[in-house]
Each structure stands twice: as structure tokens, then as C-alpha cells.
Design a protein around this motif. Sequence first.
Motif, PDB file in Angstrom:
ATOM      1  N   MET A  63     -19.266  -2.713  10.201  1.00  0.00           N
ATOM      2  CA  MET A  63     -20.217  -2.502   9.113  1.00  0.00           C
ATOM      3  C   MET A  63     -21.665  -2.626   9.605  1.00  0.00           C
ATOM      4  O   MET A  63     -22.547  -1.877   9.193  1.00  0.00           O
ATOM      5  CB  MET A  63     -19.945  -3.506   7.984  1.00  0.00           C
ATOM      6  N   LEU A  64     -21.906  -3.611  10.483  1.00  0.00           N
ATOM      7  CA  LEU A  64     -23.255  -3.774  11.034  1.00  0.00           C
ATOM      8  C   LEU A  64     -23.666  -2.521  11.809  1.00  0.00           C
ATOM      9  O   LEU A  64     -24.811  -2.059  11.717  1.00  0.00           O
ATOM     10  CB  LEU A  64     -23.300  -5.011  11.934  1.00  0.00           C
ATOM     11  N   GLN A  65     -22.709  -1.972  12.581  1.00  0.00           N
ATOM     12  CA  GLN A  65     -22.991  -0.741  13.321  1.00  0.00           C
ATOM     13  C   GLN A  65     -23.314   0.398  12.355  1.00  0.00           C
ATOM     14  O   GLN A  65     -24.230   1.196  12.591  1.00  0.00           O
ATOM     15  CB  GLN A  65     -21.780  -0.382  14.190  1.00  0.00           C
ATOM     16  N   ASP A  66     -22.575   0.474  11.248  1.00  0.00           N
ATOM     17  CA  ASP A  66     -22.821   1.522  10.252  1.00  0.00           C
ATOM     18  C   ASP A  66     -24.203   1.361   9.613  1.00  0.00           C
ATOM     19  O   ASP A  66     -24.906   2.341   9.357  1.00  0.00           O
ATOM     20  CB  ASP A  66     -21.752   1.473   9.158  1.00  0.00           C
ATOM     21  N   LEU A  67     -24.588   0.122   9.351  1.00  0.00           N
ATOM     22  CA  LEU A  67     -25.902  -0.121   8.757  1.00  0.00           C
ATOM     23  C   LEU A  67     -27.026   0.311   9.698  1.00  0.00           C
ATOM     24  O   LEU A  67     -28.010   0.924   9.283  1.00  0.00           O
ATOM     25  CB  LEU A  67     -26.049  -1.600   8.385  1.00  0.00           C
TER      26      LEU A  67
ATOM     27  N   ARG B 290     -16.730   4.741   4.741  1.00  0.00           N
ATOM     28  CA  ARG B 290     -17.449   3.479   4.937  1.00  0.00           C
ATOM     29  C   ARG B 290     -18.819   3.710   5.549  1.00  0.00           C
ATOM     30  O   ARG B 290     -19.794   3.083   5.166  1.00  0.00           O
ATOM     31  CB  ARG B 290     -16.631   2.560   5.834  1.00  0.00           C
ATOM     32  N   GLN B 291     -18.868   4.671   6.499  1.00  0.00           N
ATOM     33  CA  GLN B 291     -20.155   4.933   7.155  1.00  0.00           C
ATOM     34  C   GLN B 291     -21.160   5.512   6.157  1.00  0.00           C
ATOM     35  O   GLN B 291     -22.326   5.124   6.145  1.00  0.00           O
ATOM     36  CB  GLN B 291     -19.934   5.887   8.322  1.00  0.00           C
ATOM     37  N   GLN B 292     -20.705   6.406   5.273  1.00  0.00           N
ATOM     38  CA  GLN B 292     -21.628   6.997   4.308  1.00  0.00           C
ATOM     39  C   GLN B 292     -22.004   6.016   3.211  1.00  0.00           C
ATOM     40  O   GLN B 292     -23.152   6.011   2.732  1.00  0.00           O
ATOM     41  CB  GLN B 292     -21.010   8.273   3.721  1.00  0.00           C
ATOM     42  N   VAL B 293     -21.050   5.174   2.803  1.00  0.00           N
ATOM     43  CA  VAL B 293     -21.369   4.150   1.806  1.00  0.00           C
ATOM     44  C   VAL B 293     -22.364   3.147   2.380  1.00  0.00           C
ATOM     45  O   VAL B 293     -23.265   2.667   1.686  1.00  0.00           O
ATOM     46  CB  VAL B 293     -20.084   3.449   1.322  1.00  0.00           C
ATOM     47  N   ALA B 294     -22.229   2.819   3.666  1.00  0.00           N
ATOM     48  CA  ALA B 294     -23.182   1.898   4.305  1.00  0.00           C
ATOM     49  C   ALA B 294     -24.595   2.467   4.248  1.00  0.00           C
ATOM     50  O   ALA B 294     -25.564   1.734   4.008  1.00  0.00           O
ATOM     51  CB  ALA B 294     -22.767   1.638   5.749  1.00  0.00           C
ATOM     52  N   GLU B 295     -24.732   3.789   4.456  1.00  0.00           N
ATOM     53  CA  GLU B 295     -26.061   4.402   4.339  1.00  0.00           C
ATOM     54  C   GLU B 295     -26.595   4.274   2.915  1.00  0.00           C
ATOM     55  O   GLU B 295     -27.789   4.025   2.696  1.00  0.00           O
ATOM     56  CB  GLU B 295     -25.987   5.872   4.748  1.00  0.00           C
ATOM     57  N   GLY B 296     -25.693   4.449   1.943  1.00  0.00           N
ATOM     58  CA  GLY B 296     -26.115   4.293   0.551  1.00  0.00           C
ATOM     59  C   GLY B 296     -26.561   2.879   0.241  1.00  0.00           C
ATOM     60  O   GLY B 296     -27.538   2.659  -0.482  1.00  0.00           O
ATOM     61  N   VAL B 297     -25.851   1.891   0.793  1.00  0.00           N
ATOM     62  CA  VAL B 297     -26.226   0.489   0.570  1.00  0.00           C
ATOM     63  C   VAL B 297     -27.590   0.193   1.184  1.00  0.00           C
ATOM     64  O   VAL B 297     -28.413  -0.519   0.606  1.00  0.00           O
ATOM     65  CB  VAL B 297     -25.137  -0.438   1.134  1.00  0.00           C
ATOM     66  N   VAL B 298     -27.845   0.759   2.379  1.00  0.00           N
ATOM     67  CA  VAL B 298     -29.165   0.576   3.002  1.00  0.00           C
ATOM     68  C   VAL B 298     -30.258   1.143   2.098  1.00  0.00           C
ATOM     69  O   VAL B 298     -31.302   0.509   1.866  1.00  0.00           O
ATOM     70  CB  VAL B 298     -29.204   1.256   4.385  1.00  0.00           C
ATOM     71  N   LEU B 299     -30.019   2.338   1.541  1.00  0.00           N
ATOM     72  CA  LEU B 299     -30.985   2.927   0.620  1.00  0.00           C
ATOM     73  C   LEU B 299     -31.209   2.024  -0.595  1.00  0.00           C
ATOM     74  O   LEU B 299     -32.343   1.801  -1.031  1.00  0.00           O
ATOM     75  CB  LEU B 299     -30.482   4.293   0.146  1.00  0.00           C
TER      76      LEU B 299
END
Length: 806
Positions: A1-5, A322-331
Amino acid sequence: MLQDLKYGLRRLRQSPVFTLIAVLALGLGIGANTAIFSLLDAVVLRPLPYPDPGRMVRIWLHSPEEGLDKSPSSVPRLRMLRDAGLFAALTAYHEEAFNLTERGDPEVLLGERIDREFFDVWGIAPLRGRRFSAAEDQKGGADVVMLSAGFWRRHFGGDPGIVGKTIRLEGRPHTIVGVMPDILRFPFRTVQVWLPRPQELGMLIESVVERGAGFLDLAARLKPGTSLRAVRKDSLRVDDHYAKTFPSNLDAPFHFAMAPMAGELVGGEVRSRLGLLLGAVALVLLIACADVANLLLVQGLARRKEVAIRMAMGASAGRVIRQQVAEGVVLALLGSLVGLVLAWGGLRLLIASHPADLPRLDQVGIDGRVLFFTLLLSLLTGVLFSLIPALQSLRAGAAAQLKESSRGSTAGPGRARAQGLFVAAEVALALVLLIGATLLIESFRRLSAVDLGFNPAKLLSIQIALPATKYPDRGRQRAFYETVLERVRTLPGVESAAITDYLPIQGSAQAPIYAEEHPPATPADRTYAFMMNVSPGFFRTMETPLVKGTDFDPHMPPDAPITAVINESMARQYFPGQDPVRKRLILGNYPVEVVGVARDVQQLGPEVRNTPGFFLPLRRHGELPMPVMHLLVRTTLPAEQVAASIRREVTAVDPEQPVADVETLDAVVADALAGRRLTMSLLSGFSAVALLLCALGIYGLIAHSVTARRQEIGVRMALGARQDQVLTVVMRQGFRWVLLGLATGLAATHLLSRTLSSLLYGVSARDPRYYLTAPLVLGLIALLACYLPARRAAEVEPAVTLRAEE
């Protein structure tokens, strides 16, 4: 998850325009939700700051048959309820003004008289010193006082040796025995001094007290293991016993009512307004989510090849999501930072506006609970708006994705449908907000236009509280007020002046009264009307016309027969089809002759119309004293200049008499409408934000559609399609989703209309005019948002487009 963020942050840096638009949209939604939640949390959700607050109840009297609710209790009723032993502790208290005459200029202090059980009910101990003793709580007890912590710090510098010193109130020295803690700011926000013996109301004579005159507020603490429902049932026996024991008492027809303290301190109207605002900002956030989801869908077209390669190399569907949701969470987290800044600024502006009907406003802020709410909201928001685009990217297999990406950037039908549905949802949510805001604006406009029955312009109010020790009877009080009136009326710029015991639209006393020709069959059949004591010239000062009869005679001796001026509503109800002048009313046991009929004044508030009421002359003899009165002055000069002159005249009559609460009647009226004005303003602002986000969403949908269909449009125009035909085709594609959203929004608003009805005045929540006007406005905005990119599509050069696609 950290890598995805980390990867998500890198991608956002590569698309600064997309990131800025998305973060601002989410910041508006999250910031609005954070601000309103902090209000709701401080005012409604946070428990009372007292031990075991769930056992605290508030008690009052009511009489549905007579239309009276939440009336104060009397001393005989308090005794009987206390003897019944229904509570672990039962306390009485009431508000009273006290004159401080020893520290510089005379000053009016707001105080509360409390009994010893107050400390047991509220579960508190003095910050310094001790509570009142049993002897001090009895009639004739020593003059003692407790100071509020704020008053102690401001006026005595937090003197640690304050206990035992004296302070001069009402012309008498009072020994300071303790300091009350700050915890009592809610609900006693402005109380400065606390005194014992609440059964003492100025110089109220004992006979009136024993006849059931109500002036006590009651609160209690339930016994452990006892339910409020059981206590309510037991209180019915107390009501029956009281009615049989004191059948002729003023409060004999009343009944005890009680409710949890927390619910009573935060009124139902405040809860409804905050709930409405929280629902409104939730809709704004959903619109922002739909906007960002549409942006992500557009981005997803450019990332089809990347997603396809990932899946072809063995990445699972869950890993891609998960990778795309992580981008959404960052936003969303970036949006929450912007939202916190906006919420902080919005709350500062809100608190600076001093909405008087919001309790615990001093506790509103960005604390740990609000930060946790914002973090949770951000995470949920990030998942919400990124999940659907992520799932959309997996609908085709990797091979199909690669083939589609090799052909161009045209979106598939599923992706286009998802974008359209997001736009339809935005339109529906924006329409709900727009109709709600329109209804509230119209409601506020009608309430502001209500004929109050008086002219508040250039009308000044000055509160004067006479100490009972210096003015122990009505004769001396009356002489003081009449002397002040004579002097004030001679001041430059003063047109007229009068005295009253209640300001308009701020309520008044209620008294049992009936027409002599129609006596009630039983005491329970008595009717009540609002009652005010006024001086001659009151109606002229208020610019309230007399429709029949005359004003009070200024030369009437105090022992003359009692006369009254009634309002139009009382004339219609008590003397239907008759001329009420020279008719007689029975007030208690006293006959009262009607000498005039005045136009209705909205005494109980702008929203309470057609309330029977009557006015009695200030010069009459009476059992009740007049410790607190209001001097009304109609002026032609600025209020500040006249107020200073009035203070000098009051000081000339009595150098120790303070003057408090100088305010214009325009300000009094504005305060009465402040809650509705705040709700209307906030909802209108949220609706404007929703309209902006909705327009951006529609524009984005059509603009992307034009970009994706450039080759198709170029082919159409090369084959002879005219610009107006291209314009129509493109606009039809976007506007069909707008029509779907409008229909859905109308249906949703219709379902929610009952919830909105309680906040409206003079307008129906289902008025068809607003169900036509609001969709028309939103439709025109949507039409413009569709037209701008469609016009750009119609101006496409076919040759340039076709060469670009080769």
C-alpha cells in the motif's frame, strides 16, 4: 500500500491541472462537511459536561388545552413534587438581574438564584469556597453570593483570597462564599453571580406566591435504575393531588412535563437546522466525488494500455484496483488538507457572526474528534470516487484493452454510460439543494415581510432593573420611571418615549382572563392571553395604531378602576361581532374595563400570529413589582448619541442606577431572524457550490466526448454534415443525462419535502412554482455547459482531424 501511495503521488505530480481541479473540488466538499460536523458535534452530539448527564432531566408545566407549553413552576408545586420523592435530587432556579453599585460606574449583573440541591442535580462542586448552607437557603438567611469563574477573573483578577470578601448588590453587602466553575457556561452562559433562595422573586408578596404564580425553572436527577417514563407516570398522581388540594391556584390546570436535559438545552429547531445543513454538505461532497470520478474515468482512457500491460504481466484484478484506489485516497487526503483550512476559516467567520440561538458556540473548533471525522471522511471519499473507475478499467480483458488502445482513444459504451450516470447524479443532487435553498429564501423573504404591528426603525430600547431594597413597592418604582420619562421626553431628537415590561417579539407573561359575559365553567376552562404593563404613549412610541377607543389616561390615579387596551386578536376571540370598548374582562378576581383596541403586535415572535393579548397601565396598583423594565425611545438622532443622553438623565434621577442592554429594535428583530438567516445563507452558498461543480461536470463530460469523437465528427462533416447538425448531436448526447438527473432530483425533493416543511414559513414545500423554476434554472446552466464544448466540436476542420488520425 505504501508503494501504491508513492506511485499515486508521482502520477498526481505528472498531471498538475487534473490534481488541482480534483483537490479543490474535494476540498470544498470535505471542508463544508468538516465545518458543519464540528458545529453539530459541539452543539448536539457532545454529551453535557456533567457527571452521568443521562440522568439529568428538565421539568416544566404545560397545558395543551390552553395552548401553553413550557411554563415555569410555582413554589407550591415545587414543594409537592419534592415531597413525592420521585428524584434523587430536585432543584429550582430562576434568572434575575442585580445591580452592582460599588465598583466604578453602576453595572447590571445577570444572576441566577439557586437552592442547595442545585449542586447535587448538576453534579458539581464550587471551584473555590463552599456551596450555600441550609440556613442561607432559608427565608431570611444571610446575604451571600457565589461568583462565576469568568466574573471572578475579569473583575477581581482571579484573587485567590476572594472567599470571605464582600460585594455590594442591590445596595446591600453580600459575602462571597465561593466561585462557580466554568463548566456551567452551558446552559448558563452569561451568568455572573449566583445567589440562594430562588423562591424570592424581588418583592413578590407571599399571597401571590402561594396562589401558584409560576417563575421557577426546575431540574432533577433521576434515581439510579429509574426510568424517565416511570417518573412521568408517577408525576400524574402529583398533578391530580395538586389540582384537588389547590383547585383555585393559577397553575391548577397545568401538568408536569419532563425531558432529558441534553435534548431540552439544544432545541429541536436547532437540531433540525444543523441536520439539514449536514445533509446539504453531504450532497455537495457527493457531487464533488462524482466530478472527480468522471475525471478519473477520463484519465482511465489514457491509462488503458498501462492497465492492460499490468494485467498481461500477471497483475491480479485486486492488485490493479488497490493501486487505483490508493491514488484516490491520496487525492482525498490532499483535499482534506484544503478542506481543513476552509473549515477553519468558515468556522471563524461563523463564530464572529454570533448566531444567538446556537448554544456551546465557544466550544466549536477543529479538535481531535473533528480531525478523526475528517480523516475517516477522506478515506471513505477516496474509496467512493475511485472504486467505480477502477472497476470500469477491468471490464475488458488485457488483450481487448490492448487492441482497443491501439485503435485510438474512443471510450467504450460502458465507460461513456458511467460518465453519463455520474453527471445525472450530480444534476439530481444539485437540484435537491437548489429547490431547498429557493424555498428557504422565499420563506425568509416572507417572514421578513411580516407586519410586526410596530415600526422598529429609529426605536431604541434601554433596560433598567430597579433594586428591590431601594424601590420596595410599585409606587416608588412607578415614580422613578415617570420621572425618567419626563426628562427623556425633553431631550433633543426624542420624538416620544414609553415604558414596558417586555420588548416586542421577545415574549411576555401569560395571564388567565375571560370576558365577563362568558365566565368559564371550571378553572380548567380558563383561557390565557399575553399580558404587558405599559405607560401612556406606548402605542405612539411603537407606532402601533389604535383601531378603536383611546390610549390610557396619563392622569389616571393609581387607585382608579383597572383599564386595558386589548389587541385585535383578543377582540375577535373574546368579543366576536361586538364592539369591545367599555366591555369588561375578569383578570384573576379583578374586573378590567376595555378602553381601546390596538393593532396586533407580533409579541411572541414573527412566526406566531393572531395571539390574544392585552396591555395594562403602568400607574395601576398591583401585587407584582416591576423590577426590570424597558425604556423605549423613538429618536431622530443616531442611537449612540441618544443613548449617552439617556444614561445621563437616569443618573441624574438616581446616581447608583445602572443602565443595561441599550439596543435598537431593528437589532432585536434581526436577532429573532438570525437562525433562519444563517440557515438560508449557508444553504444558498452550498447550492452555489453544487451548481458550479455540476456545471463543471457536465462541461467535462461533453468536452471529453468531443475529444474522443473528433475522428467521427470529422468524418460526418467531410460527408456533408452541417455545423448545426453536429452541434445538435453533441448537445443531445449530454443533455439526455441532464434530463435524467432533473427527473430524479424532482422525485427525490418531493420525497424529502416533509422534512423541509418544519423549517419553512408561509410557503409549501411542494409548491409547484419552485418545482418548475429550479429545474429551469439548472437546465439553462446545464444547457450552457453542453453548448460551449459542442460549439467547439462544430468548428472542427475535417481535413485537419482526418490527417491527425492517420
